[in-house]
Design a protein around this motif. Structure first.
Motif, PDB file in Angstrom:
ATOM      1  N   MET A 188       0.844  -1.176   0.000  1.00 30.68           N
ATOM      2  CA  MET A 188       0.000   0.000   0.000  1.00 30.68           C
ATOM      3  C   MET A 188       0.885   1.232   0.000  1.00 30.68           C
ATOM      4  N   ASN A 189       0.517   2.212  -0.780  1.00 32.52           N
ATOM      5  CA  ASN A 189       1.248   3.468  -0.832  1.00 32.52           C
ATOM      6  C   ASN A 189       0.819   4.351   0.324  1.00 32.52           C
ATOM      7  N   ARG A 190       1.711   4.618   1.254  1.00 26.84           N
ATOM      8  CA  ARG A 190       1.383   5.411   2.438  1.00 26.84           C
ATOM      9  C   ARG A 190       1.423   6.907   2.161  1.00 26.84           C
ATOM     10  N   ASN A 191       1.762   7.312   0.954  1.00 26.57           N
ATOM     11  CA  ASN A 191       1.842   8.731   0.624  1.00 26.57           C
ATOM     12  C   ASN A 191       0.554   9.275   0.028  1.00 26.57           C
ATOM     13  N   LYS A 192      -0.496   8.513   0.018  1.00 24.51           N
ATOM     14  CA  LYS A 192      -1.762   8.974  -0.540  1.00 24.51           C
ATOM     15  C   LYS A 192      -2.391  10.026   0.354  1.00 24.51           C
ATOM     16  N   THR A 193      -3.047  10.965  -0.255  1.00 27.05           N
ATOM     17  CA  THR A 193      -3.757  11.973   0.514  1.00 27.05           C
ATOM     18  C   THR A 193      -5.109  11.410   0.920  1.00 27.05           C
ATOM     19  N   PRO A 194      -5.749  11.976   1.975  1.00 24.60           N
ATOM     20  CA  PRO A 194      -7.042  11.452   2.433  1.00 24.60           C
ATOM     21  C   PRO A 194      -8.142  11.524   1.374  1.00 24.60           C
ATOM     22  N   THR A 195      -7.974  12.367   0.356  1.00 22.24           N
ATOM     23  CA  THR A 195      -9.019  12.476  -0.658  1.00 22.24           C
ATOM     24  C   THR A 195      -8.946  11.342  -1.672  1.00 22.24           C
ATOM     25  N   GLU A 196      -7.834  10.636  -1.719  1.00 24.55           N
ATOM     26  CA  GLU A 196      -7.707   9.521  -2.638  1.00 24.55           C
ATOM     27  C   GLU A 196      -8.349   8.279  -2.035  1.00 24.55           C
ATOM     28  N   SER A 197      -8.989   7.502  -2.880  1.00 22.32           N
ATOM     29  CA  SER A 197      -9.685   6.302  -2.418  1.00 22.32           C
ATOM     30  C   SER A 197      -8.689   5.193  -2.121  1.00 22.32           C
ATOM     31  N   GLN A 198      -8.917   4.489  -1.019  1.00 23.01           N
ATOM     32  CA  GLN A 198      -8.096   3.346  -0.654  1.00 23.01           C
ATOM     33  C   GLN A 198      -9.021   2.188  -0.303  1.00 23.01           C
ATOM     34  N   THR A 199      -8.608   0.990  -0.645  1.00 24.75           N
ATOM     35  CA  THR A 199      -9.364  -0.203  -0.288  1.00 24.75           C
ATOM     36  C   THR A 199      -8.595  -0.954   0.783  1.00 24.75           C
ATOM     37  N   ARG A 200      -9.289  -1.339   1.840  1.00 19.88           N
ATOM     38  CA  ARG A 200      -8.695  -2.126   2.921  1.00 19.88           C
ATOM     39  C   ARG A 200      -9.443  -3.449   2.982  1.00 19.88           C
ATOM     40  N   GLN A 201      -8.690  -4.528   3.123  1.00 19.97           N
ATOM     41  CA  GLN A 201      -9.312  -5.832   3.272  1.00 19.97           C
ATOM     42  C   GLN A 201      -9.228  -6.231   4.732  1.00 19.97           C
ATOM     43  N   ALA A 237      -8.075   9.979   7.573  1.00 20.54           N
ATOM     44  CA  ALA A 237      -9.298  10.138   6.781  1.00 20.54           C
ATOM     45  C   ALA A 237     -10.329  11.020   7.476  1.00 20.54           C
ATOM     46  N   GLY A 238      -9.996  11.564   8.670  1.00 20.35           N
ATOM     47  CA  GLY A 238     -10.895  12.487   9.350  1.00 20.35           C
ATOM     48  C   GLY A 238     -11.737  11.884  10.449  1.00 20.35           C
ATOM     49  N   PHE A 239     -11.419  10.651  10.880  1.00 17.52           N
ATOM     50  CA  PHE A 239     -12.147   9.994  11.960  1.00 17.52           C
ATOM     51  C   PHE A 239     -11.287  10.046  13.220  1.00 17.52           C
ATOM     52  N   TYR A 240     -11.803  10.677  14.274  1.00 21.53           N
ATOM     53  CA  TYR A 240     -11.042  10.876  15.496  1.00 21.53           C
ATOM     54  C   TYR A 240     -11.716  10.171  16.672  1.00 21.53           C
ATOM     55  N   PRO A 241     -10.928   9.772  17.685  1.00 23.32           N
ATOM     56  CA  PRO A 241     -11.535   9.197  18.881  1.00 23.32           C
ATOM     57  C   PRO A 241     -12.570  10.153  19.474  1.00 23.32           C
ATOM     58  N   GLN A 242     -13.619   9.625  20.019  1.00 20.70           N
ATOM     59  CA  GLN A 242     -14.714  10.367  20.638  1.00 20.70           C
ATOM     60  C   GLN A 242     -15.648  11.024  19.619  1.00 20.70           C
ATOM     61  N   SER A 243     -15.391  10.878  18.318  1.00 19.92           N
ATOM     62  CA  SER A 243     -16.280  11.423  17.294  1.00 19.92           C
ATOM     63  C   SER A 243     -17.446  10.470  17.067  1.00 19.92           C
ATOM     64  N   TYR A 244     -18.520  10.994  16.521  1.00 22.83           N
ATOM     65  CA  TYR A 244     -19.661  10.175  16.145  1.00 22.83           C
ATOM     66  C   TYR A 244     -19.629   9.953  14.639  1.00 22.83           C
ATOM     67  N   VAL A 245     -20.169   8.817  14.222  1.00 23.51           N
ATOM     68  CA  VAL A 245     -20.244   8.499  12.798  1.00 23.51           C
ATOM     69  C   VAL A 245     -21.653   8.039  12.451  1.00 23.51           C
ATOM     70  N   ASN A 246     -21.982   8.156  11.195  1.00 23.40           N
ATOM     71  CA  ASN A 246     -23.194   7.568  10.638  1.00 23.40           C
ATOM     72  C   ASN A 246     -22.763   6.343   9.843  1.00 23.40           C
ATOM     73  N   VAL A 247     -23.498   5.247   9.978  1.00 23.73           N
ATOM     74  CA  VAL A 247     -23.231   4.049   9.196  1.00 23.73           C
ATOM     75  C   VAL A 247     -24.444   3.815   8.309  1.00 23.73           C
ATOM     76  N   ILE A 248     -24.220   3.879   7.003  1.00 19.66           N
ATOM     77  CA  ILE A 248     -25.275   3.640   6.024  1.00 19.66           C
ATOM     78  C   ILE A 248     -25.158   2.185   5.586  1.00 19.66           C
ATOM     79  N   VAL A 249     -26.252   1.452   5.705  1.00 18.39           N
ATOM     80  CA  VAL A 249     -26.234   0.018   5.423  1.00 18.39           C
ATOM     81  C   VAL A 249     -27.060  -0.262   4.171  1.00 18.39           C
ATOM     82  N   LYS A 250     -26.418  -0.907   3.207  1.00 15.07           N
ATOM     83  CA  LYS A 250     -27.086  -1.368   1.989  1.00 15.07           C
ATOM     84  C   LYS A 250     -26.661  -2.814   1.781  1.00 15.07           C
ATOM     85  N   GLU A 251     -27.350  -3.518   0.942  1.00 12.13           N
ATOM     86  CA  GLU A 251     -27.024  -4.923   0.674  1.00 12.13           C
ATOM     87  C   GLU A 251     -25.571  -5.047   0.233  1.00 12.13           C
TER      88      GLU A 251
END
Length: 80
Positions: free
Chosen positions: A1-14, A45-59
């Motif tokens: 994985m290229n660690r030099n990607k900016t947060p706006t670039e898409s990354q896939t994690r398995q 990517a902008g997710f910090y401890p103590q933050s709230y998130v929305n999880v959108i669930v689709k099939e």
């Protein structure tokens, strides 16, 4: 994985779903999937401890977004 990607670039994690053993009120145990996310890449990517998130669930799809106007300043733990 290229660690030099900016947060706006898409990354896939398995990641692997783990079993979670949930006990019911009737003494039966049910195995349900559990997904745990952690790492520096979340903060990048902008997710910090103590933050709230929305999880959108689709099939077959989960979309995780920071909740508007609830993102806190970067978390600082004085223990470290």
């Amino acid at each position: 994985m290229n660690r030099n990607k900016t947060p706006t670039e898409s990354q896939t994690r398995q990641l692997k779903l783990q079993p979670f053993y949930r006990s019911s009120t009737y003494g039966k145990t049910k195995v349900v999937p559990q997904l745990q996310l952690c790492g520096n890449w979340l903060e990048q990517a902008g997710f910090y401890p103590q933050s709230y998130v929305n999880v959108i669930v689709k099939e077959g799809i989960l979309i995780i977004q920071t909740k508007p106007h609830t993102t806190t300043i970067p978390y600082y733990d004085s223990r470290f």
